[in-house]
Design a protein around this motif. Sequence first.
Motif, short mmCIF file in Angstrom:
data_model
loop_
_atom_site.label_atom_id
_atom_site.label_comp_id
_atom_site.label_asym_id
_atom_site.label_seq_id
_atom_site.Cartn_x
_atom_site.Cartn_y
_atom_site.Cartn_z
N HIS A 233 14.46 43.59 63.14
CA HIS A 233 13.22 43.99 61.98
C HIS A 233 14.04 45.20 61.18
CE1 HIS A 233 10.24 41.95 63.96
NE2 HIS A 233 10.40 42.57 65.13
N TRP A 237 9.72 47.80 58.78
CA TRP A 237 8.68 47.15 59.74
C TRP A 237 8.80 48.16 60.95
CZ3 TRP A 237 8.85 45.87 64.88
CH2 TRP A 237 7.85 45.03 65.23
N SER A 240 6.08 51.09 60.29
CA SER A 240 4.75 50.66 60.24
C SER A 240 4.44 50.20 61.58
CB SER A 240 4.82 49.45 59.22
OG SER A 240 5.37 48.34 59.77
N HIS A 241 5.17 49.94 62.71
CA HIS A 241 4.66 49.73 63.95
C HIS A 241 4.76 50.96 65.06
CE1 HIS A 241 4.74 45.88 62.05
NE2 HIS A 241 3.99 45.30 62.96
#
Length: 345
Positions: A233, A237, A240-241
Motif C-alpha cells: 500500500h 493508505w 489512514s489505517h
Amino acid sequence: MKRILYSVCIGSLALALTAGAAQDNKRKSERASSQHRTANVHAARPANAGRTMSAHRNVSAAQYRQRSYAKPRTSSNAVVKHNTGLRAVRERNLARNERMRERNVQRKQEFRARRDVAVNRDRNLAVTRTRNDVNRYRNTNEARARNSVAVNRERNLAVNRTRNAEVNRARNANEFRGRNNGAINRNRNLAVNRTGNAAYYRGGNVRITNNWRGDAFRGQRYAAFRNYNRQWHDRSWWRSHYDRIIFVNNGWYYWNAGYWFPAWGYAPSVSYVYDGPIYAYNGWTPDRVTVDVQEQLARAGYYDGPIDGVLGPMTREAIAAYQADNGLAITSAIDEPTLATLGIA
C-alpha cells in the motif's frame, strides 16, 4: 610607714607647741600680777621718804635680799578658761589622731589589698604557666598522635593498595581466564549446536520460511504468524489505517495487536531483512526487542554476532537453535513463547 611616722611626728610637735604656749601665758600672767603688786607698794609710801633715803635703801636692800616670791594668786575664771582651752586642744588632737589612725588603718588595708593583688597575680601567673605547660604537653602529645595516625593511615593505604593490587590482579586473571573459557565454550557450543540443530530442523519438515502450517503453530500465540501476508500500500493508505508507524533498520513498520509488521509500499525503495511479524512487549520498538533477544542468546551461548538490533540470518539461526533445544515451535522469529522462555517478557 613613712606617712604614719610623718603623722605621729606632726601630732607630737602640735602637742609640744600647745604646752609651750600654755607655759608662756602662765608666765605673762605671773609677771602682770607682780608688777601690779609693786605699783601698789610704791603708791603707799609715806611723804618723808626723802629724809630717810639711806635708811630706806638699806632697809629695802635688806628686804630685797630677804624677800621670797610666793605663788601668784590667780582667779578661778582664768583657770577654768585655761583648762577649757587645753581640753579643747586635747580633744582636737585626739580627733586628729583618731582620723590619722583611721586613715592609717585604711591605708594599711589598701596596702594589704594591693599586696594581696600582687601576690594573687604572681600566683595566677604561676598557675597559668603550669596550665600552659600542661596544655603544651597535651597538644604536643595530640599532635604526635595525629601524626602517628596520619603516618599509619598512609602506611595502611600503601599496604592495602599493594594487597588490593595483588588480589585484584589474581581475581582479574581468574575472571579473564573464566571469560576466555566461557567464550571458548560458547563458541564450541555454538558450533556444536549449529551443526546439530541445523541438521535437525533442516533435515526435517521445519524450515526457516513463512510457511506456518502444522500442528506446532496452532493456538492464539502463533496466530499472527499464521495469518501474516505481505501487503503493498502507499503511504496515505498506511496512515489512514494505522496510527503508529515507525522507521527502524532501513524499513517502515506498523504496530498492530502487540506485533510489529513490515509496511510494504510505504516507501518505494525500502527492503526488509526479515519479512514477518516481531512480537514486542511494553510497546517497545523492533530494534530494542531484538537487542534484548541477542543479549540473552549470547549469554546462553547461542549467539556470537554483533548486538545491533537487526533480525538478520545469524540472529534467526540462533533463535531457531534455541527454540529447538527448548521444545518450542521453530519460527526462527521473535514470538511470545520464545521471549517467555528467554525470561524477557
